[in-house]
Every structure is written in C-alpha cells, then in structure tokens.
Write an enzyme that holds these catalytic residues in place. Structure first.
Site, PDB file in Angstrom:
ATOM      1  N   GLU A  68       0.533 -55.441 -68.821  1.00 45.64           N
ATOM      2  CA  GLU A  68      -1.008 -55.544 -68.238  1.00 45.64           C
ATOM      3  C   GLU A  68      -1.943 -55.212 -68.500  1.00 45.64           C
ATOM      4  O   GLU A  68      -2.303 -54.616 -69.233  1.00 45.64           O
ATOM      5  CB  GLU A  68      -0.983 -55.575 -66.427  1.00 45.64           C
ATOM      6  CG  GLU A  68      -0.725 -53.600 -66.455  1.00 45.64           C
ATOM      7  CD  GLU A  68      -1.941 -53.042 -65.329  1.00 45.64           C
ATOM      8  OE1 GLU A  68      -2.589 -54.527 -64.770  1.00 45.64           O
ATOM      9  OE2 GLU A  68      -1.780 -51.869 -65.960  1.00 45.64           O
ATOM     10  N   GLU A 251      12.975 -33.172 -90.580  1.00 45.21           N
ATOM     11  CA  GLU A 251      13.989 -31.832 -90.580  1.00 45.21           C
ATOM     12  C   GLU A 251      13.783 -30.829 -89.152  1.00 45.21           C
ATOM     13  O   GLU A 251      14.205 -29.932 -88.612  1.00 45.21           O
ATOM     14  CB  GLU A 251      12.210 -31.058 -91.293  1.00 45.21           C
ATOM     15  CG  GLU A 251      12.733 -29.635 -91.994  1.00 45.21           C
ATOM     16  CD  GLU A 251      12.050 -29.630 -92.948  1.00 45.21           C
ATOM     17  OE1 GLU A 251      11.155 -28.703 -93.105  1.00 45.21           O
ATOM     18  OE2 GLU A 251      10.986 -29.781 -93.411  1.00 45.21           O
TER      19      GLU A 251
END
Length: 446
Positions: A68, A251
């Site tokens: 919306e 990582e």
C-alpha cells in the site's frame, strides 16, 4: 566491486530503510540529492551500497516495496526524494491487511514479477554482486508474506548469492496486530531454507533501551528506527569502508553459522547513551566490550547465561587499537561465566573499522569516539522462538482468525507444517547445547 542490494519490504522495512539511508548518506558525505558534499576520498568502498550515475549522482542500490502506498509516499515526498530513482520505489493499491496469506498469495503475487524485474536491473548494474540485505518485520502482512515470496524468487534467480535479513520481531508494547504470531511463524518457516543469516531485532528490547538508556519517555518508531540504523550501520560498515577485518557478507556466515538452520545471531550494541550522559562518561574499549555482555543491551530479550555460545563476532569502530581489544576480550573470558559449546573454540572474531559512528542530527544518541557491535550465535535465542510458538498455540488451539488466511487461498495444513518446523528449530537449538553433555557424561563414566 562486491556490491550489496538492499530490499526494504513493508512499513517496517521501508521506515528502517529511511533511517539507514539517511545515516549512510551522512557517513559518506552524500547529500539528500545524491551529490557529494565533500569531494570523495580515494576510498571508493561506499560503491558497494551506492551506484554512480552518468551525472555524477550517487543512488542507493536499494529497492523499497510496500503493498500500500502511504509509507513509500512519504519517501517520494520527503527530504530524500531525489536520492532514489522513482523505479526503486514500488507500491501497490491495497495492503496485505496484516495477513501473511495476502502478502504471499493474493496481493503479493501480483507485484512479485515487477519487483523481481527492478531487482534484476539493480543487479545488472553491479560488477560483482555479493548478495542481498532484506529488511522487514515478522508481524506485518507484507513484511511476512511478501518477503517470503520474494526470497523464494531470489533463491531461484540468484542461487548462490548471500541473503541476510534484518527482521523485526513482534513485541507486545508496539504490537500492531493480534495475528503477529501467525505471520511470524509462517514467514520463519517459509524463509528458513532461503535465508543465510537473520539479525533479529525485538521491538520490545529496543523500546526498553530507548526508555532506559536514552531517557525517552515514550519511544516512537522514529526513535526505534534510528537506533536500529546505527546497528545496521555497524554491521555493514566493513562493507562500506576500508576496514581491517570482516569485509564480506559470506564471512559473516562462515563465522557465525555453524549449521544451516542455526542462523539467528544475537545482536548487542554499545555504548547506547544520550548526549547528556556522554558528557560525563569516558567509554573505554574495555567498558564498551563488557557492556556487550549485559542483557540490557541486547536486541532480543533472552538470557545468554542460560544458553551457550557457538560463535562470537565483535565489530569495533572508531578510535580502537587491536591491543586494547585483546586485553578487553581476555578480561571477558576470565571474569564472565561465558559458556561455549564444547565443539567450538572460544575464539572471538574481531573487526575494526577506523570510521567512528556518526549520530543522526537531532537524533537521540550521543557522538562517541568508539562503539562496538557484537554478533553472537547463542542457543539462548531459542527463547524468542518459544515465546512466539506459545502465542501461536494459544490462538491456533481455537483456530482463531484462521479463516482470514484460508479465504486468501492458503491451506490450513500450512499452519501445522510451519508450527512443526519451528518446533524442530527449537529442538535443533536444544540439541546443539545438550548433545555434548551426554558425550561428556559417558566419557566421565568410563
């Protein structure tokens, strides 16, 4: 380059997006219209998050989606309206009405192709796309339903790229719908296999931090989001600045996720203090490190004393030298009763970034010389699932509100399936912590 694309979904995702991009622009000296206020330094790491146009403007590699229009319209007319390309702001006409099934099956289905195309355009402008950062809430209809639909799509289209989520966990104080437990359980179940790492933020925990540490009597979403943006900034600083350690999305996963499903690190940030207090306090590396082990500074309410750590990652920024960090961590190991699981070395992964944190002007946080964000994978976070599952069970026992989901084309069996998956997730956490006790006992008996 190792670019990251940010996807902000639903009201919570978009509003956190506003706070984050405001802060990223400040940190990189980019003005609200996308031009530099200072000439750029030789370090172009910020290009992981911003794309340069032919007109020398810098545009966020981001997309904002809501089913919306009101929240995204605020971006379209707000201070940063010239920062985003209009195509990056996508809205529908009718909202998901706090209903996962509307976000996932009916209203969301109509929008997912368009969003997917826009993301493809952003991805095409990257030379080495690293992955996606997805911001959403668990409780909203769009945040839960549309997010899970889009994540399934991203998995198909960008198979091996990392997907990290920043997810807002529902809280009683700031609750916006009674069906939040349903939406949360359904979305967690659907996204579990598609997400690599999820940083959960519990609104209640943030609410209490704002109230207690920042002396805000009645924290608003703006207060909460500004604090969340500092945390997101710390986690992503190593991707946006030249830093000593932790430069890569993968990582994070390598260091924090020991098993694919156990991918919900606990986030703690320090120092969280107001300007009035900072004036009287000098926060050393040792003090801020120690603060990270205070439950009061956690982004999810749970008790790490009851759990075991599987991994710990400390991300420092500002005036910090490795020697101080080593001393601080050694002190933590000797003074605190930290329990690590047996199969895990008690190593702390450390990242240091020399860029100090910058508070938002007019914000609540003090300007400090150094800060730290701790990401720890602890079995204690299973408490958050237990709370959610309990609330789910109370409603589902009566089948309350279920008809709203079924009438949007969802099968009732999906509730049971999702709930079973979360029961399995709780069990996974239990096993990670306790399996090893049995082994020890056997070893002790022999």
């Amino acid at each position: 380059m190792r670019e990251c694309i940010s996807v902000h979904i639903g009201q919570a995702g978009v509003q956190i997006g506003n706070a984050c991009w405001e802060l990223f622009c400040l940190e990189h000296s980019i003005q609200p219209d996308g031009t530099f206020s200072d000439p750029p330094s030789s370090d172009d790491s910020f290009a992981t998050f911003f794309r340069e146009t032919s007109m020398s403007k810098y545009v966020p590699r981001a997309i904002m989606v809501d089913l919306e229009p009101t929240v995204v319209d605020e971006v379209r007319t707000g201070t940063y309206r010239h920062l985003f390309h209009p195509e990056q702001l996508i809205t529908g006409k009718e909202d998901a009405a706090n209903n996962y099934a509307r976000g996932h099956y009916t209203v969301g289905k109509d929008k997912v192709d368009m969003v997917s195309d826009r993301i493809r355009k952003l991805a095409d402008s990257c030379s080495g796309l690293q992955g996606f950062l997805i911001f959403h809430s668990f409780g909203g209809g769009t945040g839960s339903g549309f997010t899970s639909l889009l994540m399934e799509r991203l998995s198909v289209e960008y198979g091996k790229k990392s997907k990290l989520e920043f997810a807002i966990y529902p809280a009683p104080q700031a609750s916006s719908a009674v069906v939040e437990p349903y939406n949360s359980v359904l979305t967690t179940h659907t996204t579990l296999e598609h997400s690599d790492c999820v940083f959960m933020v519990d609104n209640e925990a943030i609410y209490d931090i704002c109230h207690r540490n920042l002396d805000i009597e009645r924290p608003t979403y703006t207060n909460l989001n500004r604090l969340i943006s500092q945390i997101v900034s710390s986690i992503t600083a190593s991707l946006r600045f030249d830093g000593a350690l932790n430069v890569d999305l993968t990582e994070f996963q390598t260091n924090l996720v020991p098993f694919p499903r156990i991918h919900f690190p606990l986030v703690t940030y320090a120092p969280i203090i107001s300007s009035d207090r900072a004036y009287h306090e000098q926060l050393s590396v040792a003090e801020i490190t120690s603060s990270c082990f205070e439950p009061n500074n956690q982004m999810v309410k749970c008790d790490p004393q009851q759990g075991k750590y599987m991994a710990c990652c400390m991300l420092y920024r500002g005036d910090v030298v490795p020697k101080d960090v080593n001393v601080a961590i050694a002190a933590i190991k000797t003074n605190r009763s930290l329990q690590f699981v047996d199969w895990c070395p008690t190593g702390f992964k450390v990242g240091i970034n020399y860029q100090p944190p910058i508070p938002t002007p007019g914000g609540d946080l003090a300007q400090v010389q150094r800060a730290v964000c701790m990401l720890s994978n602890t079995t204690a976070i299973a408490e958050a699932w237990a709370r959610l599952d309990h609330k789910f069970d109370l409603m589902y026992a009566k089948r309350a509100f279920v008809h709203w989901y079924v009438s949007e084309g969802m099968e009732e069996g999906e509730f049971a399936e999702a709930r079973e998956d979360l029961a399995a997730l709780e069990k996974d956490y239990d096993e990670v912590a306790t399996d090893l006790f049995e082994d020890e006992n056997e070893a002790g008996d022999s």
